[in-house]
Every structure is written in C-alpha cells, then in structure tokens.
Design a protein around this motif. Structure first.
Motif, PDB file in Angstrom:
ATOM      1  N   GLY A 113      43.448  40.492  52.747  1.00  0.00           N
ATOM      2  CA  GLY A 113      44.855  40.528  53.129  1.00  0.00           C
ATOM      3  C   GLY A 113      45.676  39.353  52.637  1.00  0.00           C
ATOM      4  N   LEU A 114      45.106  38.149  52.643  1.00  0.00           N
ATOM      5  CA  LEU A 114      45.849  36.968  52.198  1.00  0.00           C
ATOM      6  C   LEU A 114      46.102  36.965  50.701  1.00  0.00           C
ATOM      7  N   LEU A 115      45.416  37.848  49.972  1.00  0.00           N
ATOM      8  CA  LEU A 115      45.557  37.894  48.514  1.00  0.00           C
ATOM      9  C   LEU A 115      46.277  39.152  48.035  1.00  0.00           C
ATOM     10  N   GLN A 116      46.772  39.970  48.969  1.00  0.00           N
ATOM     11  CA  GLN A 116      47.389  41.237  48.596  1.00  0.00           C
ATOM     12  C   GLN A 116      48.830  41.066  48.114  1.00  0.00           C
ATOM     13  N   THR A 117      49.219  41.880  47.147  1.00  0.00           N
ATOM     14  CA  THR A 117      50.620  41.965  46.742  1.00  0.00           C
ATOM     15  C   THR A 117      51.373  42.818  47.764  1.00  0.00           C
ATOM     16  N   PRO A 118      52.707  42.735  47.787  1.00  0.00           N
ATOM     17  CA  PRO A 118      53.473  43.580  48.715  1.00  0.00           C
ATOM     18  C   PRO A 118      53.202  45.073  48.523  1.00  0.00           C
ATOM     19  N   ALA A 119      53.128  45.524  47.273  1.00  0.00           N
ATOM     20  CA  ALA A 119      52.932  46.949  47.018  1.00  0.00           C
ATOM     21  C   ALA A 119      51.543  47.407  47.459  1.00  0.00           C
ATOM     22  N   TYR A 120      50.532  46.597  47.208  1.00  0.00           N
ATOM     23  CA  TYR A 120      49.172  46.936  47.628  1.00  0.00           C
ATOM     24  C   TYR A 120      49.083  46.952  49.148  1.00  0.00           C
ATOM     25  N   ILE A 168      44.231  51.983  45.013  1.00  0.00           N
ATOM     26  CA  ILE A 168      45.143  51.927  46.162  1.00  0.00           C
ATOM     27  C   ILE A 168      46.578  51.842  45.646  1.00  0.00           C
ATOM     28  N   GLY A 169      47.372  52.855  45.939  1.00  0.00           N
ATOM     29  CA  GLY A 169      48.782  52.819  45.562  1.00  0.00           C
ATOM     30  C   GLY A 169      49.096  53.258  44.147  1.00  0.00           C
ATOM     31  N   GLY A 170      48.095  53.569  43.355  1.00  0.00           N
ATOM     32  CA  GLY A 170      48.341  54.006  41.984  1.00  0.00           C
ATOM     33  C   GLY A 170      47.996  52.940  40.956  1.00  0.00           C
ATOM     34  N   ARG A 171      48.025  53.331  39.705  1.00  0.00           N
ATOM     35  CA  ARG A 171      47.584  52.459  38.611  1.00  0.00           C
ATOM     36  C   ARG A 171      48.437  51.203  38.479  1.00  0.00           C
ATOM     37  N   ASP A 172      49.754  51.360  38.565  1.00  0.00           N
ATOM     38  CA  ASP A 172      50.636  50.198  38.400  1.00  0.00           C
ATOM     39  C   ASP A 172      50.434  49.186  39.527  1.00  0.00           C
ATOM     40  N   VAL A 173      50.260  49.700  40.745  1.00  0.00           N
ATOM     41  CA  VAL A 173      50.023  48.810  41.889  1.00  0.00           C
ATOM     42  C   VAL A 173      48.718  48.052  41.687  1.00  0.00           C
ATOM     43  N   MET A 174      47.687  48.748  41.230  1.00  0.00           N
ATOM     44  CA  MET A 174      46.397  48.094  41.031  1.00  0.00           C
ATOM     45  C   MET A 174      46.450  47.071  39.899  1.00  0.00           C
TER      46      MET A 174
END
Length: 282
Positions: A113-120, A168-174
């Motif tokens: 969680g501390l390393l996640q982007t907003p979209a992820y 998770i969230g699609g290719r661009d999100v990943m």
C-alpha cells in the motif's frame, strides 16, 4: 447546491470538518460558490464536504486555509479525517506504521500500500470496498506521507513475482505502477526484492505479513485474514515472523536483480507493442 442539514460535529472527524468549514465560510460572509471559486472547485463540492458527503483532501484543506485565513486549521484537521476513512480495525495499525523506524513486509500478490500509485490503489480498493471510494483512496495515499518525511522509515519489501503479473486496473495502470516502483528504488531507504516464481515453495506460502520495528527497541507483527487485521508483540510470534522474513529475503532476488526483473516485466508485459495488423496496442 446541497440542501442544508444539521451535522453533529461530534459524530466523526468528517462531520466535525464539515461543520467547521461551514462555520468559517459563513463567518467570512461567503457563499459556497464564492469559496469554491477561491479554492478552484465547485460550490457543490463545498456543500458536499460541509454535509460530510465527500472527504476533503490535503490539497483542498491547504487552499481553504489560505482562502479563509484559518491559520492552518483545516490542514491539521484533515489528517484525522483521512485516518477515519480507513477500516476501523486498520486504524490502530496505521498509527503504529507511522511511528515505525523500520518496516519489513512480505506481499504475496499485491503491491504494498505505501508503494501504490493513485490509479493502482483505486483499482484495488474499488474491487473490494464499498462506500466513498475517493475517500478510501485519499486515506491510503495519505499513509504514504511518511516516505517523504525528513527522517523516513527504512523500508524492506519482499514481493511475490505474481504481483507484477496480476493486471490490476489495466495495462497502463500496471506500467505506471511498475515504473513507480523503479523510481522508489532510487531512494536509499526503500528496498524492494522480488521473490521469483523459480523460488518454488517458500516461507511466505501462508500469506502476507508485516514487521514493524520501533526506535525504542520493541517490534510488532501484523497479519490480516479475510475479516480484519491482527497486531501482536508476542515474543514467539515475532521470532517466527522474523525467521520467515529472513528466509524470504534469502530466497528473493537481490535489490539490483529485482529492479531488472521489474523493468523486464514492465516492458515485456505492459509495454506498447505493435499488433499483427501494424496498429499499436496499449
């Protein structure tokens, strides 16, 4: 315009924030639309926050403080509001996480969680959460502020390679998420190791867990089940958790090789490749 209804300021930090925002705004002689214009949002959003129907962000709170000359009141209060958006059972852990001098975590399937982007984060929380998704995402991202402190915690993350492939969230999100991991790896206090598929059976097969170490010398082990999280400072549990973590680190790729593995997956799985008809695919 959101119709007026009386809030009980003592009901929650969000209700208190909304009641105080309305009080400060009215004391300044401003309509909701006027304040919205000053802080670059709609009057409707001001109304929803005043009625505790939307969760304010830190950026919003800073702009409101400037517009209403509050001396930083809302910037101080918003931390409590965002913390209250976390699951009740998680809030105590979040407080301990923010105090830890060292965070060592094993994550089997997800980016920590501390390393996640907003979209992820939005994709993860949207798949398993009800209620105000914006508020939950804001709360998760607010936890990440500890990484930007002058004296941030030392962080060791061992992550199953499956987390790189679970789309998770699609290719661009990943792609954005893996690129973010590589950027974070450049910080000397953030270390990410990938536990590769070829490691086979390993010490983390029972699931993800986190060890928190504090400057006063005591440690804490955190685990989650399907329903809630569990914290313990039991010496035997800490001993077993520390041993498992050491074994996972030993089986994982080095920090340098992990960065190479992340970059390879990012390009091979989530890069932009030409389709058979010559058109690009995202």
């Amino acid at each position: 315009m959101v119709h007026n209804r009386e809030l009980d300021p003592s009901a929650s930090p969000l209700d208190y924030y909304g009641a105080e925002l309305r009080r400060y705004r009215e004391a300044a002689g401003m309509k909701q639309a006027q304040l919205g214009s000053c802080v670059f949002c709609t009057g409707s959003l001001i109304g929803m926050i005043e009625k505790a129907r939307r969760v304010p962000t830190r950026d919003f709170s800073e702009r409101v403080d400037a517009a209403l000359d509050t001396g930083g009141f809302f910037s101080r209060l918003v931390g409590l509001v965002l913390r209250s958006q976390l699951p009740t059972w998680f809030q105590a852990y979040a407080e301990m996480e923010a105090r830890a001098g060292c965070i060592s975590t094993f994550q089997a399937q997800l980016i920590y969680g501390l390393l996640q982007t907003p979209a992820y984060a939005r994709a993860v929380l949207g798949a398993r959460s009800d209620g105000d998704l914006d508020g939950k995402v804001a709360a998760r991202l607010d936890r990440q502020r500890i990484l930007d402190r002058e004296d941030p915690p030392l962080m060791w993350v061992v992550m199953g390679e499956a987390a790189l492939y679970q789309e998770i969230g699609g290719r661009d999100v990943m792609r954005e998420q893996l690129a973010h991991l590589l950027v974070l790896q450049e910080r000397e206090w953030v270390n990410v190791q990938i536990l590769p598929f070829e490691a086979g059976a390993h010490a983390g097969l029972d699931g993800s867990f986190t060890l928190l170490r504090f400057d006063d010398g005591h440690d804490m082990l955190y685990t989650e089940d399907l329903v809630q999280g569990h914290m313990t400072a039991n010496p035997q549990a800490l001993k077993r958790g520390s041993l498992r973590y050491d074994l996972l680190q030993a089986a994982a790729l080095s920090v340098e090789d992990s960065a190479a593995r992340i970059a390879r997956v990012m390009e091979e799985r989530y890069g932009h490749h030409p389709a058979h008809d010559g058109r690009g695919v995202a």
